[in-house]
Design an enzyme around this catalytic site. Structure first.
Site, short mmCIF file in Angstrom:
data_model
loop_
_atom_site.label_atom_id
_atom_site.label_comp_id
_atom_site.label_asym_id
_atom_site.label_seq_id
_atom_site.Cartn_x
_atom_site.Cartn_y
_atom_site.Cartn_z
CD GLU A 99 40.59 41.80 30.23
OE1 GLU A 99 40.47 42.55 29.26
OE2 GLU A 99 41.28 42.09 31.23
CB CYS A 112 47.55 34.17 31.32
SG CYS A 112 47.42 35.09 32.86
CB CYS A 119 41.19 40.38 42.80
SG CYS A 119 42.31 39.68 44.03
CB CYS A 123 47.87 44.27 45.01
SG CYS A 123 47.78 42.66 45.82
CB CYS A 349 51.35 40.62 34.98
SG CYS A 349 52.14 39.13 34.48
N1 SAH Z 1 46.34 37.06 42.45
C1 SAH Z 1 47.50 36.34 42.10
C2 SAH Z 1 47.56 35.97 40.64
C3 SAH Z 1 47.11 37.01 39.65
S1 SAH Z 1 48.15 38.43 39.48
C4 SAH Z 1 48.75 37.09 42.54
O1 SAH Z 1 48.63 38.24 42.93
O2 SAH Z 1 49.81 36.49 42.54
C5 SAH Z 1 49.55 37.76 38.59
C6 SAH Z 1 50.84 38.51 38.82
O3 SAH Z 1 50.81 39.81 38.21
C7 SAH Z 1 51.17 38.75 40.29
O4 SAH Z 1 52.52 38.49 40.58
C8 SAH Z 1 50.87 40.21 40.42
O5 SAH Z 1 51.52 40.77 41.53
C9 SAH Z 1 51.35 40.76 39.11
N2 SAH Z 1 50.86 42.08 38.78
C10 SAH Z 1 49.76 42.70 39.23
N3 SAH Z 1 49.64 43.93 38.68
C11 SAH Z 1 50.69 44.08 37.85
C12 SAH Z 1 51.10 45.12 36.96
N4 SAH Z 1 50.40 46.21 36.81
N5 SAH Z 1 52.24 44.92 36.27
C13 SAH Z 1 52.93 43.78 36.38
N6 SAH Z 1 52.59 42.76 37.18
C14 SAH Z 1 51.47 42.91 37.91
FE1 SF4 Z 2 44.40 40.33 43.27
FE2 SF4 Z 2 46.67 41.46 44.10
FE3 SF4 Z 2 46.74 39.37 42.40
FE4 SF4 Z 2 45.83 41.78 41.60
S1 SF4 Z 2 47.90 41.28 42.25
S2 SF4 Z 2 44.89 39.79 41.16
S3 SF4 Z 2 44.80 42.52 43.48
S4 SF4 Z 2 45.97 39.38 44.53
#
Ligand code: SAH
Ligand code: SF4
Length: 371
Positions: A99, A112, A119, A123, A349
């Site tokens: 996406e 974005c 991934c 998380c 996000c």
């Molecule tokens: N993998 C990288 C970049 C992609 S995620 C990272 O984790 O930083 C981009 C951002 O969205 C990250 O800060 C992540 O922690 C956050 N994020 C993930 N799931 C989310 C959610 N459900 N609500 C808000 N932010 C979220």
């Molecule tokens: Fe991957 Fe964690 Fe970033 Fe989600 S928040 S894209 S699981 S690194």
């Protein structure tokens, strides 16, 4: 393994200008033709050789027959915020989906982009993490998402927005950019190239889960792009529970690498902190975060958690978000609450997970953390 070829044809967005020149040399074409093509791809945003009318017809035909430009197949486009947030779901070669989200503001247009399909980082609060890693995107596939957004922007009614050009690229879509470092960095260089798309390095931001090797590597790169680090918890016990990467790179090591990065680049970093009700959003945790980050050249971005179905987590109430912010600010930490976009279309996000069916059916391939 790096994919340069796509269905046996060279995929033009994967090729640097010197490689394009080489290809054209093999075809008996002068080098300036490669530069023309490059301008067509990245300045004129042409996605089909037929429209490149400054190239000789025979060359256009050969390009059409033997190379490919677009490989992202638009499966679904959703819009929100009066059309100013636009989320595309693309099918990529191999069948996976990724996406891309375009967000148009009065003074800027941000795209974005995804760097991986799925991934591996797992998380617990993130929709993408639940897919596991499906595959890395190639540099061209990352760049092509930005070009799509640039075309999309041009098609918006000029009455709706005065912004004509993508002003910011954030690598915050699906995937962990540092787990696909080489291809991702090629995409950064391609987007920055003054002979092509010409996007300023300071207009690009990468977000990492906290992969220390990537942070160290980025500190040595010549292009000064912005760094955002997903922190999300003030102590190791909680961070490890929310983000498995913390077992490999605990907070002390992450912050030490961040300090080295700041010392080497003299650039301010952003910490992202997603707020989960009753989990990481108490005033005590804000104070602990304030103490942890005290004296660092940084900024904290508080992110209201966007719902991910099937998790037991909850989004912090507004009052708790504001209290958290106050406590951090009282500790002298610059701190803002992220403006939300596209929640209704799950474009925010961590909501990026592709088609619902894919979530259920995809095999979750877990690779070792960190590399
Ligand atoms: N993998 C990288 C970049 C992609 S995620 C990272 O984790 O930083 C981009 C951002 O969205 C990250 O800060 C992540 O922690 C956050 N994020 C993930 N799931 C989310 C959610 N459900 N609500 C808000 N932010 C979220
Ligand atoms: Fe991957 Fe964690 Fe970033 Fe989600 S928040 S894209 S699981 S690194």
């Amino acid at each position: 393994m790096q994919r340069i070829m796509n269905s046996e044809r060279p995929y033009l967005y994967d090729l640097t200008l010197p490689v394009l020149e080489q290809l054209f040399k093999g075809w008996g074409q002068p080098a300036f033709r490669a530069r023309q093509l490059y301008r067509q791809l990245y300045l004129n945003l042409s996605d089909s050789p037929a429209t490149m009318t400054d190239l000789p017809l025979a060359l256009r035909e050969r390009l059409a027959a033997e190379t490919s430009t677009t490989t992202l197949e638009l499966v679904r486009l959703q819009t929100a915020d009066q059309g100013l947030t636009r989320k595309a779901l693309f099918r990529i070669p191999g069948g996976e989906v990724v996406e891309t989200v375009l967000m148009v503001y009065p003074d800027r247009a941000t795209v974005c982009v995804s760097t991986q399909a799925g991934c591996a980082m797992g998380c617990v609060f993130c929709a993408t993490g639940r897919l596991g890693l499906l595959r890395n995107l190639s540099a061209g596939e990352i760049v092509e998402q930005v070009l799509w957004a640039a075309r999309e922007l041009q098609q918006l009614d000029p009455g709706t927005t005065p912004i004509q050009r993508i002003t910011n690229v954030v690598f915050m879509g699906m995937g962990e950019p540092f787990a696909n470092y080489d291809r991702w960095w090629q995409a950064v260089e391609r987007l920055h190239d003054p002979h092509g798309f010409n996007l300023g390095a300071r207009n690009m931001t990468v977000s990492t889960v906290g992969q220390v090797t990537g942070i160290r590597r980025l500190a040595r790169e010549a292009l000064p792009i912005n760094l955002a680090i997903s922190l999300h918890a003030p102590d190791d016990a909680l961070r490890s529970e929310m983000m498995p990467i913390n077992q490999r790179y605990p907070i002390a090591e992450l912050l030490a690498a961040t300090q080295e990065y700041i010392a080497a680049t003299n650039r301010r970093v952003s910490f992202e902190y997603v707020l989960l009700q009753g989990k990481n959003d108490t005033p005590e945790q804000a104070a602990a975060l304030g103490t942890l980050l005290h004296g660092m050249l940084c900024h904290v971005n508080l992110i209201p958690w966007n719902p991910v179905p099937g998790t037991p987590l909850g989004r912090s109430e507004r009052a708790r978000v504001l209290r958290f912010q106050q406590v951090l600010q009282a500790h002298g930490i610059a701190c803002t609450v992220r403006v939300e976009r596209g929640i209704a279309i799950a474009a925010a996000c961590g909501q990026l997970a592709g088609l619902p069916g894919d979530l259920a059916s995809s095999a979750s391939v877990h690779i070792p953390l960190g590399e």
